[in-house]
Design a protein around this motif. Sequence first.
Motif, PDB file in Angstrom:
ATOM      1  N   VAL A 454       0.828  -1.209   0.000  1.00 36.21           N
ATOM      2  CA  VAL A 454       0.000   0.000   0.000  1.00 36.21           C
ATOM      3  C   VAL A 454       0.860   1.256   0.000  1.00 36.21           C
ATOM      4  O   VAL A 454       0.488   2.277  -0.597  1.00 36.21           O
ATOM      5  N   VAL A 455       2.020   1.204   0.651  1.00 34.78           N
ATOM      6  CA  VAL A 455       2.924   2.348   0.597  1.00 34.78           C
ATOM      7  C   VAL A 455       3.431   2.536  -0.834  1.00 34.78           C
ATOM      8  O   VAL A 455       3.520   3.669  -1.332  1.00 34.78           O
ATOM      9  N   LEU A 463       0.475  10.148  -3.616  1.00 35.83           N
ATOM     10  CA  LEU A 463      -0.173  10.502  -2.356  1.00 35.83           C
ATOM     11  C   LEU A 463       0.833  10.802  -1.255  1.00 35.83           C
ATOM     12  O   LEU A 463       0.508  11.494  -0.285  1.00 35.83           O
ATOM     13  N   ILE A 464       2.041  10.272  -1.375  1.00 26.94           N
ATOM     14  CA  ILE A 464       3.064  10.483  -0.349  1.00 26.94           C
ATOM     15  C   ILE A 464       4.391  10.822  -1.018  1.00 26.94           C
ATOM     16  O   ILE A 464       4.651  10.435  -2.164  1.00 26.94           O
ATOM     17  N   ASP A 469      15.128  13.023   4.362  1.00 24.72           N
ATOM     18  CA  ASP A 469      16.211  12.036   4.374  1.00 24.72           C
ATOM     19  C   ASP A 469      15.887  10.799   3.540  1.00 24.72           C
ATOM     20  O   ASP A 469      16.637   9.824   3.546  1.00 24.72           O
ATOM     21  N   GLY A 470      14.743  10.817   2.833  1.00 26.31           N
ATOM     22  CA  GLY A 470      14.380   9.706   1.958  1.00 26.31           C
ATOM     23  C   GLY A 470      13.593   8.615   2.620  1.00 26.31           C
ATOM     24  O   GLY A 470      13.210   7.638   1.961  1.00 26.31           O
ATOM     25  N   THR A 471      13.312   8.729   3.908  1.00 27.34           N
ATOM     26  CA  THR A 471      12.568   7.693   4.621  1.00 27.34           C
ATOM     27  C   THR A 471      11.076   7.996   4.607  1.00 27.34           C
ATOM     28  O   THR A 471      10.642   9.118   4.319  1.00 27.34           O
ATOM     29  N   PHE A 472      10.279   6.977   4.965  1.00 29.12           N
ATOM     30  CA  PHE A 472       8.836   7.152   5.081  1.00 29.12           C
ATOM     31  C   PHE A 472       8.381   7.131   6.538  1.00 29.12           C
ATOM     32  O   PHE A 472       7.374   7.730   6.886  1.00 29.12           O
ATOM     33  N   LEU A 487      -4.563  13.823   2.162  1.00 30.83           N
ATOM     34  CA  LEU A 487      -5.952  13.937   1.711  1.00 30.83           C
ATOM     35  C   LEU A 487      -6.054  14.909   0.532  1.00 30.83           C
ATOM     36  O   LEU A 487      -6.806  14.673  -0.430  1.00 30.83           O
ATOM     37  N   ALA A 488      -5.319  16.010   0.592  1.00 25.18           N
ATOM     38  CA  ALA A 488      -5.357  16.984  -0.490  1.00 25.18           C
ATOM     39  C   ALA A 488      -4.845  16.383  -1.793  1.00 25.18           C
ATOM     40  O   ALA A 488      -5.365  16.672  -2.880  1.00 25.18           O
ATOM     41  N   LYS A 489      -3.843  15.534  -1.696  1.00 26.90           N
ATOM     42  CA  LYS A 489      -3.339  14.867  -2.902  1.00 26.90           C
ATOM     43  C   LYS A 489      -4.352  13.861  -3.429  1.00 26.90           C
ATOM     44  O   LYS A 489      -4.490  13.690  -4.646  1.00 26.90           O
ATOM     45  N   ALA A 490      -5.074  13.206  -2.518  1.00 29.55           N
ATOM     46  CA  ALA A 490      -6.132  12.283  -2.947  1.00 29.55           C
ATOM     47  C   ALA A 490      -7.253  13.039  -3.645  1.00 29.55           C
ATOM     48  O   ALA A 490      -7.891  12.511  -4.569  1.00 29.55           O
ATOM     49  N   MET A 491      -7.504  14.279  -3.214  1.00 30.43           N
ATOM     50  CA  MET A 491      -8.536  15.093  -3.851  1.00 30.43           C
ATOM     51  C   MET A 491      -8.224  15.354  -5.317  1.00 30.43           C
ATOM     52  O   MET A 491      -9.130  15.533  -6.143  1.00 30.43           O
TER      53      MET A 491
END
Length: 568
Positions: A454-455, A463-464, A469-472, A487-491
């Motif tokens: 999912v990531v 979405l992300i 530093d390149g990490t999640f 959420l704004a990116k999902a919009m």
Amino acid sequence: MKKVKSYTLLLICTLLLTVGWQPAIYAEPEFTVTLEEITDQVRGATVTLRGTTTLEELNVRIVNSQGRLIFVDTFAPQTDGSYSRAFRISATEALGNTTVAVGEGGVVATRTFRIVAPASPNPNPNPEPNPPVTSPETPETPETPETPQPGNTGVEIIVDGKTEAAPAPTMTTVNGRSVATVALNAEQVNSLLASAGSQPRVSIAVNSTADVVVGELTGRMVSNMEQRQAVLVIRTGGVVYTLPAEQIHIQAVSQQLGEAVELEDIIVRIEIAKPTQAAVTNAQNAAAAGGFELVAPPLEFTVTAIHGSNTVQVSRFNSYVERTIALPEGIDPNKVTTGVVNEADGTVRHVPTQVSVESGIYYAKINSLTNSAYSVIWNPLSFADMTAHWAEAAVNDMGSRLIVTGVGEGQFRPDLNITRAEFAAILVRGLGLPAENGDVAFPDVQPGAWYSGVVGTAQAYGLINGFEDGTFRPQAQITRQQAMTMLAKAMQLTGLNSQLTDTSASEQLAAFTDGDQVAAWAAEGVVDSLQAGLVQGRDGGQLAPLASVTRAEVAIMVQRLLQKSGLI
């Protein structure tokens, strides 16, 4: 010295060859396929393809004199390498040279034969000799079809309310299933588009009981529709597939098929297919395993571009594509939860779905960013610890739709804070997206982790972004400003952002006592989420951008996103 050794080796090899020695050569096995010659055939005749092969599987494609695909099949030859496959020529098939290709990959055998009109009975007892067969240098001109009258073909084309009869479907059998293929006439479509307004809807209504209904266009027709921002609609048997032409991305598809491919030579097939018995069994097994009820059997939607033996599947879209499926008669519309994708591995995933009624018939309107096989389910779910909770309705709704899950023993734990990985998973599921199988760019997201898929999907759809530093940081608790940014990116995917008005971020944030705590990188996303009504401030006029987000709050946020986007 080196020359002496070389001459010696050469002499030894020469002597060995003279006595019959052969060097061992290791090579890949050579695959072959043959196809027997096919004589001229009349309309309505059944043609049997015969030949031999060393391939384990054969693909058959037959193209008529107008360049249209009229038969396709895949089968396995006999154990001795021989094969025999029959197909029937339509009684209205175009006359002229017809090409048959049998094989797989680059191993293909082809034959060309002519389709001719059946000879008319001749009352003359002493008929004249038949005229000589036209030579290949002078191909026979396909006969001009009669001008169709409205309603006499079983197919109608409607453009901005103007209705005309479209070409009758060609009926074939593929893998034991009946296929009705409607090849649109370019001249007719272009004429209707010329008299239409902007962003026209091109609807093809097919009255057929075939297992598979196919709308067939050339790449050039798709390109023309794309330039007009046209929407293509296929209607058949209570099913409506609404596909904006631009979502086919015909130029990108053309490049995948080959740099020198002309759009006129590309065949685009838009298919609506009833389920095979295997697909029905798969859906029933998934329902039993998931504890939900199957309301409507799966239907498969595919878009395929073909050029010669090359094919490209158009399976992903940049915006939501709608499919409307009539619910079976007698189904209670209040017992429809959502549409789901039936995956090949027996699992299912939610896709945004609404129930609507038209002329007394209830429909499930499914919106998806992918092409798949879809069915409709009834899955009422109530978490034991949500009774009388302020988010009870939203959490149970999202749980019934397979978007949020419990923590075991019927519990949801609504007030637990949620991690970044968990938020990404719920958002991806809410949008109806599949989990990616490939590698994820974040070094702290391991391939075996439950959230890696999912990531990967969230990253693929923008979405992300992760941290500097390149990490999640998947296990870190997500903050409100991070959640609002996602959420704004999902919009942008759902189209909800287009409904927002331009506004000053500083003015919007100034309305909150802690608005100055919002990071510069998050300001735009926070303001968009607030303006869309997905998130609200907390008590005391605070926005709390750095506070954590609870599981209940996430359910509310995602439900609002889908509702305000018109997806549920």
